[in-house]
Design a protein around this motif. Structure first.
Motif, PDB file in Angstrom:
ATOM      1  N   SER A   1       7.021   7.731   0.199  1.00 39.58           N
ATOM      2  CA  SER A   1       6.431   8.770   1.062  1.00 39.58           C
ATOM      3  C   SER A   1       7.027   9.938   0.545  1.00 39.58           C
ATOM      4  CB  SER A   1       6.288   8.245   2.418  1.00 39.58           C
ATOM      5  OG  SER A   1       5.228   7.714   2.653  1.00 39.58           O
ATOM      6  N   LYS A   2       8.483   9.932   0.516  1.00 36.46           N
ATOM      7  CA  LYS A   2       9.359  11.202   0.501  1.00 36.46           C
ATOM      8  C   LYS A   2       9.620  11.385  -1.049  1.00 36.46           C
ATOM      9  CE  LYS A   2       9.756  11.263   5.248  1.00 36.46           C
ATOM     10  NZ  LYS A   2       9.967  10.784   6.435  1.00 36.46           N
ATOM     11  N   VAL A   3       9.075  10.624  -1.981  1.00 40.19           N
ATOM     12  CA  VAL A   3       9.524  10.649  -3.479  1.00 40.19           C
ATOM     13  C   VAL A   3       8.290  11.610  -3.959  1.00 40.19           C
ATOM     14  CG1 VAL A   3       9.629   9.405  -5.567  1.00 40.19           C
ATOM     15  CG2 VAL A   3      10.736   8.646  -3.287  1.00 40.19           C
TER      16      VAL A   3
ATOM     17  N   SER B   1      20.393   7.284   7.713  1.00 38.18           N
ATOM     18  CA  SER B   1      19.596   7.050   9.122  1.00 38.18           C
ATOM     19  C   SER B   1      18.669   8.077   9.744  1.00 38.18           C
ATOM     20  CB  SER B   1      20.540   6.254   9.962  1.00 38.18           C
ATOM     21  OG  SER B   1      20.043   5.713  11.251  1.00 38.18           O
ATOM     22  N   ASN B   2      17.700   7.620  10.281  1.00 37.54           N
ATOM     23  CA  ASN B   2      16.847   8.826  10.941  1.00 37.54           C
ATOM     24  C   ASN B   2      17.109   8.506  12.582  1.00 37.54           C
ATOM     25  OD1 ASN B   2      14.704   9.913  12.509  1.00 37.54           O
ATOM     26  ND2 ASN B   2      13.027   8.887  11.259  1.00 37.54           N
ATOM     27  N   PRO B   3      17.680   9.566  13.381  1.00 37.06           N
ATOM     28  CA  PRO B   3      17.942  10.796  12.594  1.00 37.06           C
ATOM     29  C   PRO B   3      19.224  11.261  12.639  1.00 37.06           C
ATOM     30  CG  PRO B   3      17.707  10.920  14.977  1.00 37.06           C
ATOM     31  CD  PRO B   3      17.858   9.512  14.822  1.00 37.06           C
TER      32      PRO B   3
ATOM     33  N   GLU C   1       0.812  -1.211   0.007  1.00 38.80           N
ATOM     34  CA  GLU C   1       0.102  -0.040   0.072  1.00 38.80           C
ATOM     35  C   GLU C   1       1.071   1.168  -0.130  1.00 38.80           C
ATOM     36  OE1 GLU C   1      -0.422  -2.756   2.263  1.00 38.80           O
ATOM     37  OE2 GLU C   1      -1.446  -3.393   0.476  1.00 38.80           O
ATOM     38  N   GLN C   2       0.512   2.354   0.632  1.00 39.65           N
ATOM     39  CA  GLN C   2       0.966   3.527   0.689  1.00 39.65           C
ATOM     40  C   GLN C   2       2.173   3.581   1.690  1.00 39.65           C
ATOM     41  OE1 GLN C   2      -1.204   3.064   2.478  1.00 39.65           O
ATOM     42  NE2 GLN C   2      -1.280   4.599   3.797  1.00 39.65           N
ATOM     43  N   SER C   3       2.492   2.554   2.693  1.00 36.01           N
ATOM     44  CA  SER C   3       3.256   2.693   3.701  1.00 36.01           C
ATOM     45  C   SER C   3       4.440   1.651   3.961  1.00 36.01           C
ATOM     46  CB  SER C   3       2.308   2.781   4.864  1.00 36.01           C
ATOM     47  OG  SER C   3       3.278   2.508   6.136  1.00 36.01           O
ATOM     48  N   SER C   4       5.567   1.851   4.076  1.00 39.40           N
ATOM     49  CA  SER C   4       6.488   0.997   4.132  1.00 39.40           C
ATOM     50  C   SER C   4       6.342   0.403   5.695  1.00 39.40           C
ATOM     51  CB  SER C   4       8.062   1.216   3.973  1.00 39.40           C
ATOM     52  OG  SER C   4       8.276   2.464   4.342  1.00 39.40           O
ATOM     53  N   LEU C   5       6.058   1.238   6.625  1.00 34.94           N
ATOM     54  CA  LEU C   5       6.112   1.068   7.825  1.00 34.94           C
ATOM     55  C   LEU C   5       4.857  -0.043   8.049  1.00 34.94           C
ATOM     56  CD1 LEU C   5       7.369   2.166  10.576  1.00 34.94           C
ATOM     57  CD2 LEU C   5       5.216   3.587  10.882  1.00 34.94           C
ATOM     58  N   LEU C   6       3.836  -0.260   7.517  1.00 36.61           N
ATOM     59  CA  LEU C   6       2.841  -1.043   7.497  1.00 36.61           C
ATOM     60  C   LEU C   6       3.334  -2.337   7.057  1.00 36.61           C
ATOM     61  CD1 LEU C   6      -0.118  -1.941   7.836  1.00 36.61           C
ATOM     62  CD2 LEU C   6      -0.683  -1.123   5.423  1.00 36.61           C
TER      63      LEU C   6
ATOM     64  N   ARG D   1       8.971   5.298  15.508  1.00 35.78           N
ATOM     65  CA  ARG D   1       7.790   4.467  15.126  1.00 35.78           C
ATOM     66  C   ARG D   1       8.369   2.958  15.137  1.00 35.78           C
ATOM     67  NH1 ARG D   1       3.266   7.225  13.912  1.00 35.78           N
ATOM     68  NH2 ARG D   1       3.693   9.589  13.031  1.00 35.78           N
ATOM     69  N   HIS D   2       9.766   2.884  14.906  1.00 31.57           N
ATOM     70  CA  HIS D   2      10.254   1.267  14.932  1.00 31.57           C
ATOM     71  C   HIS D   2       9.946   1.097  16.467  1.00 31.57           C
ATOM     72  CE1 HIS D   2      13.260   2.066  11.165  1.00 31.57           C
ATOM     73  NE2 HIS D   2      12.037   1.612  11.115  1.00 31.57           N
ATOM     74  N   PHE D   3      10.421   1.591  17.367  1.00 32.67           N
ATOM     75  CA  PHE D   3      10.316   1.309  18.778  1.00 32.67           C
ATOM     76  C   PHE D   3       8.980   0.957  19.024  1.00 32.67           C
ATOM     77  CE2 PHE D   3      13.803   4.848  19.166  1.00 32.67           C
ATOM     78  CZ  PHE D   3      14.761   4.045  18.537  1.00 32.67           C
TER      79      PHE D   3
ATOM     80  N   LEU E   1      15.714  -4.014   6.925  1.00 31.64           N
ATOM     81  CA  LEU E   1      16.557  -2.867   6.395  1.00 31.64           C
ATOM     82  C   LEU E   1      15.442  -1.953   6.065  1.00 31.64           C
ATOM     83  CD1 LEU E   1      19.361  -5.042   4.786  1.00 31.64           C
ATOM     84  CD2 LEU E   1      19.205  -4.057   7.265  1.00 31.64           C
ATOM     85  N   ASP E   2      15.209  -0.897   6.743  1.00 29.05           N
ATOM     86  CA  ASP E   2      14.432   0.193   6.414  1.00 29.05           C
ATOM     87  C   ASP E   2      15.169   1.386   5.515  1.00 29.05           C
ATOM     88  OD1 ASP E   2      12.579   2.121   6.101  1.00 29.05           O
ATOM     89  OD2 ASP E   2      12.040   2.374   8.314  1.00 29.05           O
ATOM     90  N   HIS E   3      14.952   1.230   4.266  1.00 38.21           N
ATOM     91  CA  HIS E   3      15.526   2.040   3.383  1.00 38.21           C
ATOM     92  C   HIS E   3      14.600   3.150   2.736  1.00 38.21           C
ATOM     93  CE1 HIS E   3      19.590   1.293   2.493  1.00 38.21           C
ATOM     94  NE2 HIS E   3      19.382  -0.122   2.212  1.00 38.21           N
TER      95      HIS E   3
ATOM     96  N   CYS F   1      16.850  -1.374  11.123  1.00 42.50           N
ATOM     97  CA  CYS F   1      17.783  -0.303  11.083  1.00 42.50           C
ATOM     98  C   CYS F   1      17.520   0.434   9.658  1.00 42.50           C
ATOM     99  CB  CYS F   1      19.109  -0.752  11.235  1.00 42.50           C
ATOM    100  SG  CYS F   1      19.821  -1.870   9.975  1.00 42.50           S
ATOM    101  N   VAL F   2      18.326   1.390   9.611  1.00 43.29           N
ATOM    102  CA  VAL F   2      17.938   2.608   8.287  1.00 43.29           C
ATOM    103  C   VAL F   2      19.261   2.755   7.917  1.00 43.29           C
ATOM    104  CG1 VAL F   2      17.182   4.710   7.609  1.00 43.29           C
ATOM    105  CG2 VAL F   2      16.066   3.702   9.575  1.00 43.29           C
ATOM    106  N   PRO F   3      19.752   1.744   6.901  1.00 43.44           N
ATOM    107  CA  PRO F   3      21.177   1.762   6.566  1.00 43.44           C
ATOM    108  C   PRO F   3      21.819   3.056   5.685  1.00 43.44           C
ATOM    109  CG  PRO F   3      20.128  -0.369   5.861  1.00 43.44           C
ATOM    110  CD  PRO F   3      19.269   0.685   6.347  1.00 43.44           C
TER     111      PRO F   3
END
Ligand SMILES: Cc1ncc(COP(=O)(O)O)c(C=O)c1O
Length: 400
Positions: free
Chosen positions: A238-240, A170-172, A83-88, A123-125, A200-202, A165-167
């Motif tokens: 989402s940020k594209v 990374s946020n933040p 869908e529209q969310s990678s977090l999902l 949000r990962h936490f 791996l959250d890219h 992790c965000v390789p």
């Protein structure tokens, strides 16, 4: 106490600002870059012949899967469009492991643990906390995970289910994990357990605004490290294109991929193929996406530069930060335990900053020192004012 600091703060306070610097959202100028999507008419059928108006193709229409595969450098067969969310998608992967697992469901096990780089993404936490998974923080070094600390955690704990992790950017903190760092990480995780997951959250895969070191694709690294069956890679638009209105992508080794597909099949018949088609009309391949991202970079870079110049004006005894070359955040560390106080002062002067502690599991920043700044959403003028409030608040809190 420096009188002039106090009077500067009072003057800023009297301006009654209402400025929100809390979340990493694209600015409206960035969203405008994708306005074509708003008025686009799309054909009922994809070039591959899929009727995008109907149920079917739960892994996404072939052209969208190919685009995702190209972006993540993964095989099409191992890539899906969600869908529209990678977090999902990440949530669904964790849920799939919790309910079913690769070997055994996590829910049947006690004391589940995950390793979380800090400072990290709140949000990962929150996601891990939903499953009662204990979070073990591991420091970031500026170029990836602190491998020694990572190995020590592996030695000290049983039942660590993986790392999230965000390789890239990374946020933040903006860390770019070096290839060597990723290889070490994968080697140690693999030695710990063949079920240790690398999530791996890219989210910021293509979001450079300044020259950035090259990274081998995470897929390639996982393949070379023989951990594909333990690896899942995520990204989104989402940020594209539009925040919360783009497409999401997942790629994983076959067993993990099948597990995710199985979980999703209980939840959704298929994702929004009309939105996939619309995006494909707008961005057909990686080259298109990169071209589009360079327009984002042009808009985002001056905002980061405003923030950098404000932070660079501060005395280094107050704190430090590392300039990111992409992504959406700046991570500032105070030398004294004053993050909460700084943020409270900013709030008093009408500038909302992400709450102190948000970058740590359970909001617990042991040094009370990390502050996340998100400069993209504001216009340049608001940002300049917000940064003035921030730097004065920092100096005040430091001297108090
Ligand atoms: C690291 C990271 N992952 C995921 C997301 C959310 O992405 P999406 O909108 O695709 O769920 C964000 C948004 O801030 C993020 O920073």
């Amino acid at each position: 106490m420096d009188e002039s600091l106090e009077s500067k703060f009072a003057t800023l306070k009297s301006k009654n600002f209402k400025i929100d610097l809390t979340r990493g959202k694209p600015g409206s100028d960035q969203l405008d870059l994708s306005n074509d999507l708003l008025s686009m008419t799309v054909p009922a059928k994809s070039p591959s012949g899929v009727d995008v108006r109907n149920y079917g193709d739960p892994l996404g229409i072939p052209e969208a899967r190919s685009l995702g595969a190209e972006l993540l450098s993964a095989p099409v067969d191992n890539t899906l469009v969600g869908e529209q969310s990678s977090l999902l998608l990440i949530y669904q992967l964790v849920l799939a492991n919790y309910l079913f697992g690769l070997e055994a469901p996590w829910r049947e096990q006690k004391n589940l643990k995950f390793i979380c780089p800090v400072p990290g993404f709140d949000r990962h936490f929150r996601l891990l906390d939903d499953f009662g998974i204990e979070m073990l923080p591991v420091p970031l070094t500026g170029s990836g995970i602190d491998i020694e600390a990572f190995k020590k955690l592996l030695e000290a704990h049983e039942n660590i289910k993986g790392i999230i992790c965000v390789p890239r950017h990374s946020n933040p903190t903006g860390d770019i994990y070096t290839d060597d760092n990723m290889k070490e990480l994968m080697k140690a995780g693999k030695a710990y357990s063949r079920e240790f997951l690398f999530i791996l959250d890219h989210a910021y895969l293509l979001h450079d605004f300044a020259p950035t070191i090259d990274q081998t694709s995470s897929w390639e690294l996982a393949k070379k490290s023989d951990v594909l069956d333990q690896t899942a890679i995520f990204s989104s638009f989402s940020k594209v294109t539009f925040g919360g209105g783009g497409l999401s992508f997942a790629a994983a080794g076959t067993k993990l991929f099948d597990l995710l597909v199985r979980q999703r099949a209980s939840m959704i018949v298929c994702s929004d193929k009309v939105n996939q088609m619309r995006h494909l009309e707008f961005l057909q391949n990686k080259a298109d996406v990169l071209k589009h991202m360079s327009k984002h970079a042009e808009l985002v870079k001056p905002k980061f530069e405003v923030a950098f110049s404000a932070l660079d004006s501060l005395d280094s005894k107050i704190g430090s930060y590392k300039k990111p070359t992409g992504g959406y955040f700046i991570s500032y560390n105070t030398n004294k335990p004053i993050a909460k106080r700084v943020i409270a002062l900013c709030e008093e002067a009408g500038v909302m900053i992400t709450p102190a502690g948000s970058t740590y599991p359970h909001f617990h920043d042991p040094a009370n020192s990390n502050i996340r700044l998100a400069p993209t959403f504001l216009g340049l003028e608001d940002l300049k004012e917000a940064m003035e409030v921030f730097t004065i608040s920092l100096q005040l809190a430091f001297e108090e």
